[in-house]
Design an enzyme around this catalytic site. Structure first.
Site, PDB file in Angstrom:
ATOM      1  N   ARG A 168      -3.319  30.001  19.901  1.00 15.28           N
ATOM      2  CA  ARG A 168      -4.369  29.341  20.704  1.00 15.28           C
ATOM      3  C   ARG A 168      -5.387  30.355  21.196  1.00 15.28           C
ATOM      4  O   ARG A 168      -6.582  30.081  21.250  1.00 15.28           O
ATOM      5  CB  ARG A 168      -3.726  28.618  21.899  1.00 15.28           C
ATOM      6  CG  ARG A 168      -2.998  27.348  21.491  1.00 15.28           C
ATOM      7  CD  ARG A 168      -2.122  26.847  22.617  1.00 15.28           C
ATOM      8  NE  ARG A 168      -2.870  26.620  23.837  1.00 15.28           N
ATOM      9  CZ  ARG A 168      -2.368  26.754  25.070  1.00 15.28           C
ATOM     10  NH1 ARG A 168      -1.117  27.125  25.248  1.00 15.28           N
ATOM     11  NH2 ARG A 168      -3.109  26.521  26.114  1.00 15.28           N
ATOM     12  N   LYS A 187       8.355  26.404  29.421  1.00 16.93           N
ATOM     13  CA  LYS A 187       9.005  27.594  29.982  1.00 16.93           C
ATOM     14  C   LYS A 187       9.732  27.257  31.282  1.00 16.93           C
ATOM     15  O   LYS A 187      10.814  27.762  31.549  1.00 16.93           O
ATOM     16  CB  LYS A 187       7.953  28.698  30.220  1.00 16.93           C
ATOM     17  CG  LYS A 187       7.503  29.328  28.885  1.00 16.93           C
ATOM     18  CD  LYS A 187       6.380  30.311  29.064  1.00 16.93           C
ATOM     19  CE  LYS A 187       5.083  29.625  29.379  1.00 16.93           C
ATOM     20  NZ  LYS A 187       3.864  30.335  29.122  1.00 16.93           N
TER      21      LYS A 187
HETATM   22  N1  URA Z   1      -0.244  29.723  31.320  1.00 20.69           N
HETATM   23  C1  URA Z   1       0.637  29.475  30.326  1.00 20.69           C
HETATM   24  O1  URA Z   1       1.802  29.864  30.384  1.00 20.69           O
HETATM   25  N2  URA Z   1       0.188  28.770  29.259  1.00 20.69           N
HETATM   26  C2  URA Z   1      -1.063  28.324  29.143  1.00 20.69           C
HETATM   27  O2  URA Z   1      -1.379  27.678  28.166  1.00 20.69           O
HETATM   28  C3  URA Z   1      -1.960  28.601  30.190  1.00 20.69           C
HETATM   29  C4  URA Z   1      -1.522  29.290  31.273  1.00 20.69           C
END
Ligand code: URA
Length: 440
Positions: A168, A187
């Site tokens: 990304r 996460k």
């Molecule tokens: N923090 C993350 O862990 N992922 C993202 O896509 C944006 C901020």
């Protein structure tokens, strides 16, 4: 199944099934779907979005692509917190000890800073000898004994997110609300806590620059958390100007200690009390109001500061810097930035100020870059303050004097001084729960 067909489906605005999402994430992690096809899929999501069901399915698939941390070896309710990132955001260093002091466990995995935003792991590593890589049994034992431990993220936590995020980053698909929600919540779910408090930043230094987008992101994340069986609340908080006064790793630990002593700046103190109160509320400690009182008492009694020192000691760090922050090694050089004119500070571009701190050595440019823990700045004036020409706006700290010129320029370009005082912005804009959104 063919990736080509899934890309086409998303490109045409259709919904992917659970089986399709599972197949896609599994095969992408295995390396069987090439980056060019995944890039096309991400771009299709960027333009077409995802349904609530798709976002949840993708989050769960990404979470399950690696270790799902089992925290059942830690007694009681475990509460996690996540900030979407900002400049001067040292809240974890303050709220984790407060919450632990109030009897709720915090077993937290944090990240490093990247770009203009800082990371908790780097801040804690500025404490001499502090260990952030800790094996599971020791991590559990520290949390059971002290009530908190903050460690670096395990290598195999949501590996699909690691690959997707890197992709990304180079395909202009970072700022997609469903993709950010998937990335953060995968996460959080993999990290194993029972409840999650999200601090969604809004403004010039945040991923989400507008309140509307920040609320939309918060709603998606709260919905994912709740559907995955975790009590989840989000606060939408200001990142239009940096939080507190200190930016830079050891400087931020020093400010966290001041705040835990009850001597911190008012914006940082207030935000930390609100975040702590909501974490305690999520863990069932009472109403948000009574939880705030508990949080305040933990600062007044000194218990929260004792918990931070105990955690540092348990993780091998030199806790004497927590009791005596002046013991932190100082940067060799400092420079005062003077106000070029008289007036009110009407704007501080957080992203620009974060970049200025990086130029001094406080952040890293690439994932493998090094940082200077002593570098950074202390803001002497913030939005709303009146300054005279030649008065000190900020003090910059660096190990090499040649770093000052570009950092000072970036800093001054990020600050506006005008005749008229600007309208004061709220510190907290809204609170998002599964019941709805409350605007303040
Ligand atoms: N923090 C993350 O862990 N992922 C993202 O896509 C944006 C901020």
């Amino acid at each position: 199944m063919r990736m080509y067909d899934l890309i086409m489906k998303k490109r045409n605005g259709e919904e992917l099934s659970k089986e399709e999402m599972h197949w896609m994430i599994q095969n992408y992690v295995k390396g069987e779907i090439p980056d060019y096809q995944m890039s096309a899929f991400l771009m299709a999501v960027y333009f077409r979005g995802m349904t609530e069901a798709e976002t949840l399915t993708m989050t769960l698939e990404v979470a399950h692509s690696g270790d799902m941390v089992d925290l059942s070896g830690i007694e009681g309710i475990k509460v996690d917190k996540h900030s979407t990132g900002g400049v001067g955001d040292k809240t974890t260093l303050i709220v984790a000890p407060i919450v632990a002091a109030c009897g709720v466990k915090v077993a937290k995995m944090s990240g490093r800073g990247l770009g203009h935003t800082g990371g908790t792991v780097d801040k804690l590593e500025s404490i001499p000898n502090m260990r952030m890589k800790i094996e599971r049994e020791e991590f559990f034992s520290i949390v059971n004994r002290i009530g908190l431990s903050v460690v670096g993220q395990s290598g195999n936590l949501a590996p699909a997110d690691k690959k997707l995020y890197a992709l990304r980053d180079v395909t202009a698909t970072v700022d997609s609300i469903p993709l950010i929600a998937v990335s953060i919540m995968s996460k959080k779910l993999a990290a194993g806590s029972d409840c999650i408090l999200l601090d969604v930043k809004t403004g010039s230094g945040a991923f989400m620059k507008t309140l509307e987008d920040s609320v939309a992101l918060a709603k998606e994340m709260v919905s994912i958390g709740e559907q995955a069986g975790k009590r989840t609340v989000a606060l939408i908080t200001d990142m239009d100007l940096p939080l507190g006064q200190n930016i830079g790793n050891s400087l931020e630990v020093i400010e966290a200690v001041q705040t835990l002593r009850g001597e911190g700046p008012s914006d940082l103190t207030e935000l930390c009390l609100c975040l702590s109160a909501d974490m305690l509320y999520l863990a069932g400690k009472g109403s948000p109001e009574s939880c705030r009182t508990l949080a305040e008492q933990s600062i007044e009694s000194g218990e929260a500061l004792r918990r931070l020192a105990a955690m540092v000691e348990a993780q091998g760090g030199d806790a004497s810097v927590i009791w005596n922050p002046e013991k932190f090694a100082k940067a060799a050089y400092q420079r005062e930035v003077l106000a070029p004119r008289e007036g009110f500070v009407t704007k501080m571009n957080s992203e620009g100020i974060g970049i200025a701190a990086c130029l001094l050595g406080a952040g890293r440019e690439t994932v493998d870059g090094t940082i200077d823990y002593r570098a950074g700045m202390v803001l002497k004036k913030k939005t709303g303050d009146y300054v005279r020409e030649g008065e000190v706006l900020a003090v910059l700290y660096a190990s090499h004097p040649e770093l000052f010129a570009s950092a000072e320029k970036k800093y001054l370009d990020s600050v506006a001084i005008e005749e008229k005082k600007a309208k004061e912005l709220p510190l907290i804009y809204a609170r998002v729960t599964k019941e709805g959104t409350l605007f303040y």
